[in-house]
Design a protein around this motif. Structure first.
Motif, mmCIF file in Angstrom:
data_model
loop_
_atom_site.group_PDB
_atom_site.id
_atom_site.type_symbol
_atom_site.label_atom_id
_atom_site.label_comp_id
_atom_site.label_asym_id
_atom_site.label_seq_id
_atom_site.Cartn_x
_atom_site.Cartn_y
_atom_site.Cartn_z
ATOM 1 N N THR A 129 -6.880 8.666 1.307
ATOM 2 C CA THR A 129 -5.965 8.676 2.455
ATOM 3 C C THR A 129 -4.936 9.790 2.313
ATOM 4 O OG1 THR A 129 -6.213 6.284 2.730
ATOM 5 C CG2 THR A 129 -4.285 7.306 3.750
ATOM 6 N N LEU A 130 -4.384 9.959 1.111
ATOM 7 C CA LEU A 130 -3.400 11.019 0.868
ATOM 8 C C LEU A 130 -4.027 12.400 1.040
ATOM 9 C CD1 LEU A 130 -1.584 9.480 -2.228
ATOM 10 C CD2 LEU A 130 -0.619 9.794 0.064
ATOM 11 N N LEU A 140 -6.632 4.967 -1.889
ATOM 12 C CA LEU A 140 -5.301 5.510 -1.583
ATOM 13 C C LEU A 140 -5.289 7.034 -1.677
ATOM 14 C CD1 LEU A 140 -3.104 2.921 -3.518
ATOM 15 C CD2 LEU A 140 -3.227 3.189 -1.037
ATOM 16 N N ALA A 151 0.966 4.027 -2.984
ATOM 17 C CA ALA A 151 0.693 5.439 -2.697
ATOM 18 C C ALA A 151 1.816 6.326 -3.224
ATOM 19 C CB ALA A 151 0.512 5.641 -1.195
ATOM 20 N N SER A 163 0.822 -1.211 0.000
ATOM 21 C CA SER A 163 0.000 0.000 0.000
ATOM 22 C C SER A 163 0.855 1.259 0.000
ATOM 23 C CB SER A 163 -0.941 0.001 1.208
ATOM 24 O OG SER A 163 -0.207 -0.069 2.415
#
Length: 250
Positions: A49-50, A46, A13, A9
């Protein structure tokens, strides 16, 4: 897929951030999918989350862009890379009277990590963090010369050889011949290949953890070949000093 001890992951990312950078800092979800080969749900998860962490942001158009927290990371990394080498570059700029630069290879491009400017009113200024094609710059060619010809071919195949001026090398075989010349003589010259009227002398930084090069550049009227003959011994000496410090730091 992540290899070895890489966390998948995290690996993905970072890939998305690098793809976003390569796409100009802004992209749609479909563009990220096309470049990464990842499923849309994975990319969406992803990227969300960023965004939450501030490393990406979503625009009103729903496109994604690089986030503000990357600025802090970039500035800190730049300071760390440049802090130890800047005194050496300042010495070069003071002794030679022209701008001095340090660059290293990063994802097939040369990135400037430190600079000391000339005191002349007409001088060369390269922004720290600027990425340039290796084939048309002195530091880039000095970096490529530290790599095997097969790797040079692979890099050129990936990023191409766009001409910056009519003096730029645009043929891979001519570039490889230039690599052989640089390895033999120990330095590279950019003679108006990146910018018309500008000449640059560059030397490899030996044994650096990442292929790195040091250069001095300025208007061709001042940075003559005679200037280069006088400057190269100092460039090599400073490159050795920087090499020792980079190895110790690594």
């Amino acid at each position: 897929m992540a290899n070895g001890t890489a966390v998948q992951s995290v690996d993905r990312a970072i890939d998305l951030l690098e793809i976003l950078t390569d796409l100009g800092g802004e992209a749609a979800l479909s563009e990220l999918a096309g470049s990464s080969g990842l499923p849309l749900p994975t990319i969406h998860r992803l990227m969300r989350t960023l965004v939450v962490r501030g490393y990406a942001r979503q625009l009103p158009s729903r496109r994604y862009a690089l986030g503000p927290r990357l600025i802090r990371l970039g500035e800190s990394a730049g300071r760390q890379l440049g802090a130890g080498t800047r005194p050496h570059l300042e010495l070069l700029a003071r002794e030679l009277g022209e701008s001095a630069n340090l660059a290293m290879i990063d994802r097939d491009m040369a990135v400037y990590v430190a600079q000391a400017s000339s005191s002349h009113s007409m001088r060369m200024f390269t922004e720290v963090g600027r990425r340039v094609f290796c084939h048309s710059t002195g530091v880039g060619k000095a970096v490529l010369a530290q790599l095997p010809d097969t790797t040079v071919r692979e890099i050129v195949a990936r990023v191409g050889m766009p001409p910056a001026t009519d003096q730029s090398i645009t043929d891979v075989d001519a570039l490889l011949a230039e690599m052989a010349r640089i390895r033999s003589q120990g330095y590279a010259i950019d003679d108006g290949e990146q910018e018309v009227g500008v000449r640059c002398f560059a030397v490899p930084v030996p044994h650096a953890p990442t292929p790195t090069a040091l250069s001095v550049s300025g208007p061709a009227a001042r940075v003559t070949y005679e200037f280069g003959e006088n400057a190269l011994p100092l460039l090599h000496r400073v490159a050795e000093q920087i090499s020792t410090e980079l190895i110790s730091a690594g």
